[in-house]
Design a protein around this motif. Structure first.
Motif, PDB file in Angstrom:
ATOM      1  N   GLY A 590     -12.905   5.206   1.815  1.00 12.81           N
ATOM      2  CA  GLY A 590     -11.851   5.269   2.820  1.00 12.81           C
ATOM      3  C   GLY A 590     -11.266   3.906   3.138  1.00 12.81           C
ATOM      4  O   GLY A 590     -10.078   3.783   3.446  1.00 12.81           O
ATOM      5  N   ARG A 591     -12.115   2.850   3.072  1.00 13.30           N
ATOM      6  CA  ARG A 591     -11.639   1.489   3.347  1.00 13.30           C
ATOM      7  C   ARG A 591     -10.987   0.844   2.135  1.00 13.30           C
ATOM      8  O   ARG A 591     -10.283  -0.162   2.252  1.00 13.30           O
ATOM      9  N   GLY A 592     -11.216   1.400   0.941  1.00 14.84           N
ATOM     10  CA  GLY A 592     -10.688   0.822  -0.281  1.00 14.84           C
ATOM     11  C   GLY A 592     -11.648  -0.169  -0.880  1.00 14.84           C
ATOM     12  O   GLY A 592     -12.563  -0.677  -0.218  1.00 14.84           O
ATOM     13  N   VAL A 593     -11.434  -0.481  -2.165  1.00  8.94           N
ATOM     14  CA  VAL A 593     -12.349  -1.374  -2.869  1.00  8.94           C
ATOM     15  C   VAL A 593     -11.637  -2.569  -3.490  1.00  8.94           C
ATOM     16  O   VAL A 593     -12.276  -3.424  -4.091  1.00  8.94           O
ATOM     17  N   ALA A 594     -10.305  -2.639  -3.362  1.00  2.96           N
ATOM     18  CA  ALA A 594      -9.567  -3.748  -3.977  1.00  2.96           C
ATOM     19  C   ALA A 594      -8.509  -4.290  -3.023  1.00  2.96           C
ATOM     20  O   ALA A 594      -8.612  -5.405  -2.539  1.00  2.96           O
ATOM     21  N   ALA A 595      -7.493  -3.489  -2.739  1.00  3.18           N
ATOM     22  CA  ALA A 595      -6.358  -3.943  -1.920  1.00  3.18           C
ATOM     23  C   ALA A 595      -6.350  -3.330  -0.535  1.00  3.18           C
ATOM     24  O   ALA A 595      -5.355  -3.436   0.189  1.00  3.18           O
ATOM     25  N   GLY A 596      -7.453  -2.659  -0.161  1.00  5.24           N
ATOM     26  CA  GLY A 596      -7.524  -2.094   1.173  1.00  5.24           C
ATOM     27  C   GLY A 596      -6.910  -0.718   1.317  1.00  5.24           C
ATOM     28  O   GLY A 596      -6.717  -0.234   2.439  1.00  5.24           O
ATOM     29  N   HIS A 597      -6.595  -0.048   0.197  1.00 10.78           N
ATOM     30  CA  HIS A 597      -6.050   1.302   0.238  1.00 10.78           C
ATOM     31  C   HIS A 597      -7.158   2.295  -0.092  1.00 10.78           C
ATOM     32  O   HIS A 597      -8.060   1.991  -0.883  1.00 10.78           O
ATOM     33  N   PRO A 718       0.076   6.602 -10.862  1.00  6.93           N
ATOM     34  CA  PRO A 718      -0.193   5.170 -11.082  1.00  6.93           C
ATOM     35  C   PRO A 718       1.080   4.340 -10.979  1.00  6.93           C
ATOM     36  O   PRO A 718       2.130   4.693 -11.520  1.00  6.93           O
ATOM     37  N   MET A 719       0.956   3.217 -10.303  1.00  9.21           N
ATOM     38  CA  MET A 719       2.068   2.290 -10.172  1.00  9.21           C
ATOM     39  C   MET A 719       2.159   1.437 -11.440  1.00  9.21           C
ATOM     40  O   MET A 719       1.129   1.089 -12.018  1.00  9.21           O
ATOM     41  N   PRO A 720       3.373   1.101 -11.883  1.00 11.82           N
ATOM     42  CA  PRO A 720       3.482   0.203 -13.047  1.00 11.82           C
ATOM     43  C   PRO A 720       2.681  -1.076 -12.836  1.00 11.82           C
ATOM     44  O   PRO A 720       2.640  -1.625 -11.727  1.00 11.82           O
ATOM     45  N   ASP A 721       2.048  -1.542 -13.916  1.00 10.20           N
ATOM     46  CA  ASP A 721       1.151  -2.703 -13.818  1.00 10.20           C
ATOM     47  C   ASP A 721       1.834  -3.912 -13.206  1.00 10.20           C
ATOM     48  O   ASP A 721       1.234  -4.645 -12.409  1.00 10.20           O
ATOM     49  N   GLN A 722       3.089  -4.144 -13.578  1.00  8.46           N
ATOM     50  CA  GLN A 722       3.785  -5.331 -13.077  1.00  8.46           C
ATOM     51  C   GLN A 722       3.956  -5.268 -11.563  1.00  8.46           C
ATOM     52  O   GLN A 722       3.733  -6.258 -10.858  1.00  8.46           O
ATOM     53  N   LEU A 723       4.335  -4.101 -11.052  1.00  5.25           N
ATOM     54  CA  LEU A 723       4.503  -3.954  -9.614  1.00  5.25           C
ATOM     55  C   LEU A 723       3.166  -4.042  -8.896  1.00  5.25           C
ATOM     56  O   LEU A 723       3.066  -4.642  -7.821  1.00  5.25           O
ATOM     57  N   ALA A 724       2.143  -3.422  -9.475  1.00  7.64           N
ATOM     58  CA  ALA A 724       0.816  -3.463  -8.862  1.00  7.64           C
ATOM     59  C   ALA A 724       0.302  -4.897  -8.783  1.00  7.64           C
ATOM     60  O   ALA A 724      -0.275  -5.319  -7.769  1.00  7.64           O
ATOM     61  N   ALA A 725       0.511  -5.676  -9.848  1.00  5.10           N
ATOM     62  CA  ALA A 725       0.060  -7.066  -9.844  1.00  5.10           C
ATOM     63  C   ALA A 725       0.802  -7.875  -8.791  1.00  5.10           C
ATOM     64  O   ALA A 725       0.213  -8.715  -8.095  1.00  5.10           O
ATOM     65  N   ALA A 726       2.102  -7.630  -8.652  1.00  2.00           N
ATOM     66  CA  ALA A 726       2.884  -8.348  -7.645  1.00  2.00           C
ATOM     67  C   ALA A 726       2.412  -8.009  -6.243  1.00  2.00           C
ATOM     68  O   ALA A 726       2.317  -8.875  -5.371  1.00  2.00           O
ATOM     69  N   LEU A 727       2.086  -6.731  -6.024  1.00  2.00           N
ATOM     70  CA  LEU A 727       1.617  -6.306  -4.710  1.00  2.00           C
ATOM     71  C   LEU A 727       0.264  -6.927  -4.387  1.00  2.00           C
ATOM     72  O   LEU A 727       0.024  -7.385  -3.264  1.00  2.00           O
ATOM     73  N   GLY A 729      -0.762  -9.722  -5.487  1.00  2.92           N
ATOM     74  CA  GLY A 729      -0.503 -11.125  -5.223  1.00  2.92           C
ATOM     75  C   GLY A 729      -0.035 -11.354  -3.797  1.00  2.92           C
ATOM     76  O   GLY A 729      -0.441 -12.325  -3.140  1.00  2.92           O
ATOM     77  N   GLU A 730       0.799 -10.453  -3.291  1.00  2.00           N
ATOM     78  CA  GLU A 730       1.259 -10.561  -1.909  1.00  2.00           C
ATOM     79  C   GLU A 730       0.096 -10.427  -0.940  1.00  2.00           C
ATOM     80  O   GLU A 730       0.013 -11.146   0.059  1.00  2.00           O
ATOM     81  N   ILE A 731      -0.816  -9.481  -1.233  1.00  2.00           N
ATOM     82  CA  ILE A 731      -1.970  -9.278  -0.359  1.00  2.00           C
ATOM     83  C   ILE A 731      -2.866 -10.509  -0.373  1.00  2.00           C
ATOM     84  O   ILE A 731      -3.384 -10.949   0.657  1.00  2.00           O
ATOM     85  N   ALA A 732      -3.050 -11.114  -1.572  1.00  2.00           N
ATOM     86  CA  ALA A 732      -3.907 -12.296  -1.685  1.00  2.00           C
ATOM     87  C   ALA A 732      -3.326 -13.478  -0.914  1.00  2.00           C
ATOM     88  O   ALA A 732      -4.065 -14.280  -0.332  1.00  2.00           O
ATOM     89  N   ARG A 733      -1.972 -13.586  -0.887  1.00  2.00           N
ATOM     90  CA  ARG A 733      -1.343 -14.713  -0.187  1.00  2.00           C
ATOM     91  C   ARG A 733      -1.295 -14.514   1.314  1.00  2.00           C
ATOM     92  O   ARG A 733      -1.145 -15.472   2.067  1.00  2.00           O
ATOM     93  N   ALA A 734      -1.389 -13.231   1.746  1.00  2.00           N
ATOM     94  CA  ALA A 734      -1.270 -12.939   3.185  1.00  2.00           C
ATOM     95  C   ALA A 734      -2.472 -13.459   3.963  1.00  2.00           C
ATOM     96  O   ALA A 734      -3.555 -13.567   3.466  1.00  2.00           O
TER      97      ALA A 734
END
Length: 734
Positions: A590-597, A718-727, A729-734
Motif C-alpha cells: 500500500g505504501r509502495g516500494v519504489a516511487a511511493g505509489h 505500464p507507463m513508457p520507460d522514458q516517462l517513468a524514468a523522468a517521473l 527523477g523528479e521524485i528523487a530531486r524533490a
C-alpha cells in the motif's frame, strides 16, 4: 394595445404580483458570451418602465448589481431574473451566462423557463453563431421549447440583418426551413465616420408600413418604390410561412386564390405557431436613436412574448415521483393543486443567509410555510442527499439587489425564498404530507481537476463547511477526497469556473486556499520475478525481536491485485505468524516500494523463514514481511502503471481532424468514430489520464466551443520507460 409613442402598455413597469398562471411568461435568454443578452434585458426593462434611462431601479442599483464577483470577473457568472410587466402580464426574464464554463446556470434557466430567446450578435458575423448555440437549439427542440431569435449589435454589424437571418436559417433550420423568418426588417441610416450604419427605423412586414425613428418619435410611412420589391418578397414569404403552420387547412387555398388574409388572422396564427414551437420568428433590437424613449425592437419583442410565448399552464410539469412510495398523479400548473417547486439557484446573502431562487410548478407557496425539502442525491459530487422539513422565511420578487416582499407565489411564478438552510440547487420543495421529487435537470460533468489545500490552520478549520456551501450553490462543482493521492480535488468546468469557485471561497466564505499540482493515481508492479529476504532481529533488555522470512514475487495480469500464497513447510515459520507476514507485505504494498505509489498485480509466495521461541512476535514478522518485499523489489525492478481512461468526444464534423490529431499527440488510441447527430461526430478513444488534466480547456479551444467529452476509468497500463524514468527523477530531486 401598445402605445409605441410612450413606450408603455397597460400594467407597465414591475406591476402587481401575478394572480393566475395565464398572466405569467417565463422567458430565458441564451446566447454566446458578448451577444448582448444583459443589454437586451435592460432595454426591455426600460421600455416597460421598470428602470429609468440610466438603467437604475427604484433603490438606485442596476439590474446586474447582485454578485460582486461578477463585477470583478467582468463577466456574467450566474443566472439572474428580472420581472417586468407588459400588457397586463408579468414577464420573468431569465438572463443566463454565455460563457461555456457556466453552462450549469444556463441549464437551470432552461428548467425554469417556458420559452427561449436566442440572442445572436451581428457584430460577430454569420460565422459567429457558435456550435454551442446550435447544440442548445437542438436541446430545446428535443423538449419542444418554443423559441424566437433576436439579432443584436446591428449598429456595429459585421454582417447585416438579412445575412444574419439566412445564417440562422442554415444553422438552426438546415438552410431550407420556412419556419425561421423575420417579422420586421431594419432601416439603416447613413454611415457614421467609423463606417457603421445606425438603425433608424423598421419595416413592419405584416402591417406593411415603415416606422421611421430618426426624429426620436415614430413616423409611419410607405415604402419607397426602390424598397418595395424586396419588402414585398419578405412579406409574402412571411405570410406563406405563417399560413403553412396554420391550423386552418383552408387558409392556404384561400391565399393562393388571391384572397387577402386579414392582419388579425395572421397575427393569431403566428402567435399560436410560436406558442406550440413550430414557428421561430426573427426580430432585431437596436439602440434608441437620439431622442427616442426606448430601443428599437423592444416593444415588438415584448408584444411577441406576451402574445406568442406560452403560459406556464401550457408547459407540462417535469416528471415527479413520490418519495414515500406512493404514485402521484400527473401534476398541472394549478395554484390550487399539490405543491411542487424546485430550487433553480442558491446564493448566500451576508444579511439574510442562504437565498433560494425557486420556480413553482404546481400549487401555491406561502411565506412562513413548512415544506418538505428533498435532495437530489448527487453524493458523488459532494452534495448531501436529504429529506427534511423546513420552515421557509420571506418570499420576494427578484429585481437587482432590491427585493419586493410577496405573501405567496403561485404556480408558474419564480421567486426568492429565504431561510431554507438545507435546500440546494436542484432540490424539490413539496408539502410535508406528500413529499415529492422532481427529476433533476441534466448537469454537465466537471472534467477539469483543481487540487487545493488550506493556506493556514484557521482556513483548514473552515474549509469543509465552506466547500459544502459552495457545492450547495453550484451543482456543477464536484468535490473529491482522493484516497489514493490524499489530495482534495475541486472538479470544475473550465478555468473561468475555477476562478469563480476559488473567489467565492475567499470573498464569500472567508477561506484562503492554495492551488497545487494535481496528482494522478499511479501504481507500481514488478517488472519480473524476484526473491527477497526480510530479516528483523533486535536485542535489548527483556524480550527482543526476531523474524526472518523469504518470499518470491512474480507479476500478475492487470487487475489481479495482491495475491498471497503460503508454501511454508516444516514449521520454519509458525502458523500463527503467517498472517503477520501477509499483513506486513500488504501494508508495504500500500505504501509502495519504489516511487511511493501502491504496488498491485503481484503474487507473493512465502516459502521459508526462521523464528525464535521467545523473541518472535506478530510485529516482528510484519516488519520482516515488509522488508522482504522491498528486498525483492530492488532485485526485480519496478514498472510504473498509469491509469487509462475511455473517452467519448462529440465534436462538429469540421473539427474531427484536429481532434484526432490532438488525441494522437496525447498518446491516445482511437477506437472508432461514428455519426452522432446532424453535423456532429462521436469519437471513441483510450487516453492516459496524465494527458487529460487540461483536456476540457484544450478541446474547447480546438473545436471553437463545439466539443464535449466524457471520461471513465478503464484500467492501469505500464507507463513508457522514458516517462517513468523522468517521473522517478523528479521524485528523487524533490
Amino acid at each position: 394595445m401598445v402605445d409605441k409613442a410612450n413606450g408603455s402598455a397597460a400594467g407597465g413597469g414591475r406591476g402587481p404580483a401575478a394572480d393566475r398562471p395565464e398572466h405569467i411568461r417565463n422567458v430565458v435568454l441564451v446566447g454566446h458570451s458578448g451577444s448582448g443578452k444583459t443589454t437586451l434585458v435592460e432595454a426591455m426593462a426600460l421600455t416597460a418602465r421598470a428602470v429609468n434611462r440610466a438603467g437604475r431601479v427604484e433603490d438606485g442599483t442596476s439590474l446586474s448589481d447582485y454578485d460582486e464577483i461578477e463585477h470583478r470577473q467582468h463577466r456574467s457568472v450566474q443566472l439572474s431574473v428580472v420581472p417586468v410587466a407588459w400588457a397586463g402580464m408579468k414577464i420573468n426574464l431569465l438572463d443566463t451566462p454565455g460563457y461555456a464554463d457556466f453552462v450549469g446556470e444556463l441549464r437551470a434557466g432552461l428548467r425554469a423557463a417556458d420559452a427561449a430567446l436566442f440572442v445572436i450578435s451581428a457584430a460577430e458575423g454569420a460565422e459567429g453563431i457558435a456550435g454551442a448555440t446550435r447544440a442548445l437549439w437542438e436541446e430545446c427542440a428535443a423538449v419542444g421549447m418554443p423559441r424566437a431569435i433576436v439579432i443584436t449589435h446591428l449598429d456595429t454589424a459585421r454582417d447585416e440583418f438579412d445575412v444574419m437571418t439566412e445564417a440562422c436559417r442554415t444553422v438552426f433550420g438546415g438552410g431550407s426551413s420556412e419556419t425561421i423568418l423575420p417579422l420586421h426588417l431594419p432601416v439603416y441610416g447613413p454611415k457614421n465616420p467609423d463606417g457603421h450604419r445606425p438603425v433608424t427605423g423598421m419595416v413592419e412586414l405584416l402591417p406593411n408600413y415603415i416606422g421611421d425613428y430618426s426624429s426620436g418619435e415614430e413616423v409611419q410611412g410607405e415604402p419607397s418604390p426602390e424598397q418595395l420589391p424586396d419588402l414585398e418578397e419578405a412579406r409574402n414569404r412571411l405570410i406563406e410561412g405563417i399560413i403553412a403552420e396554420s391550423e386552418d387547412e383552408s387558409l392556404m387555398e384561400r391565399y393562393l386564390d388571391g384572397e387577402e388574409i386579414s392582419l388579425e388572422t395572421l397575427v393569431t396564427d403566428l402567435e399560436r405557431a410560436v406558442a406550440r414551437g413550430s414557428f421561430y420568428p426573427v426580430l432585431f433590437a437596436a439602440p434608441a436613436p437620439e431622442g427616442a424613449k426606448q430601443g428599437l425592437g423592444t416593444v415588438e419583442l415584448l408584444d411577441l412574448i406576451t402574445g406568442g410565448f406560452p403560459t406556464p399552464a401550457e408547459h407540462e410539469v417535469t416528471a415527479v415521483t413520490a418519495t414515500n412510495g406512493a404514485s402521484p398523479h400527473q401534476l398541472s400548473c394549478d395554484p390550487d393543486g399539490e405543491l411542487a417547486a424546485e430550487v433553480i439557484r442558491t446564493a448566500s446573502d451576508p444579511y439574510v443567509g442562504r437565498v433560494s431562487l425557486v420556480r413553482v410548478f404546481s400549487g401555491t407557496l406561502h411565506a412562513d410555510d413548512t415544506v418538505h425539502v428533498c435532495g437530489h442525491g448527487l453524493e458523488v459530487r459532494g452534495h448531501e442527499s436529504h429529506d427534511v422539513d423546513e420552515r421557509i422565511g420571506a418570499i420576494s420578487s427578484p429585481f437587482g439587489k432590491q427585493q419586493r416582499t410577496l405573501g405567496q407565489a403561485i404556480a408558474g411564478d419564480i421567486v426568492y425564498v429565504t431561510k431554507l438552510s438545507r435546500a440546494e440547487t436542484g432540490d424539490t420543495l413539496s408539502a410535508t404530507g406528500t413529499p415529492l421529487l422532481i427529476e433533476p435537470w441534466p448537469m454537465p460533468d466537471p472534467l477539469l481537476p483543481i487540487a487545493i489545500r488550506a493556506r493556514s490552520k484557521a482556513d483548514e478549520d473552515k474549509l469543509s463547511q465552506s466547500l459544502a456551501r459552495l457545492a450547495a450553490e453550484d451543482p456543477a462543482v464536484r468535490l473529491e477526497h482522493n484516497s489514493h493521492t490524499g489530495q482534495l480535488v475541486l472538479w470544475c468546468l473550465g478555468e473561468a469556473h475555477r476562478d469563480v469557485a476559488l473567489e467565492r471561497l475567499r470573498a464569500r466564505f472567508g477561506v484562503q486556499v492554495d492551488v497545487i499540482e494535481h496528482q494522478v493515481a499511479l501504481r507500481e508492479t514488478f517488472a519480473g520475478k524476484a526473491t527477497g529476504r526480510g530479516r528483523h532481529v533486535k536485542q535489548s533488555g527483556g524480550h527482543g525481536q526476531y523474524a526472518v522470512c523469504e518470499i518470491e514475487v512474480e507479476p500478475l495480469p492487470g487487475g489481479s491485485g495482491i495475491e498471497f500464497v503460503d508454501k511454508v513447510v516444516g514449521g520454519v515459520v509458525p502458523r500463527q505468524f503467517i498472517p503477520s507476514v501477509e499483513k506486513g507485505v500488504r501494508a508495504q504494498a500500500g505504501r509502495g516500494v519504489a516511487a511511493g505509489h501502491p504496488l498491485v498485480d503481484v503474487r507473493v509466495t512465502l516459502y521459508d523463514g526462521k523464528a525464535h521461541s521467545v523473541d518472535s512476535s506478530d510485529a516482528a514478522f510484519q516488519t520482516a514481511g515488509a522488508l522482504a518485499l522491498r528486498d525483492a523489489a530492488a532485485a526485480a525492478g519496478i514498472a510504473l502503471l498509469e491509469p487509462l481512461a475511455e473517452i467519448w468526444v462529440i465534436v462538429a464534423d469540421e473539427y474531427v481532424g484536429p481532434v484526432l490529431s490532438d488525441l494522437s499527440g496525447r498518446r491516445g488510441r482511437v477506437l472508432g468514430t461514428e455519426p452522432h447527430s446532424t453535423g456532429r461526430t462521436r469519437i471513441h478513444a483510450e487516453v492516459p489520464e496524465l494527458e487529460l488534466s487540461r483536456y476540457a480547456i484544450d478541446l474547447r479551444s480546438l473545436s471553437h466551443g463545439t466539443g464535449d467529452f466524457s471520461r471513465t476509468y478503464v484500467r492501469h497500463e505500464p507507463m513508457p520507460d522514458q516517462l517513468a524514468a523522468a517521473l522517478r527523477g523528479e521524485i528523487a530531486r524533490a
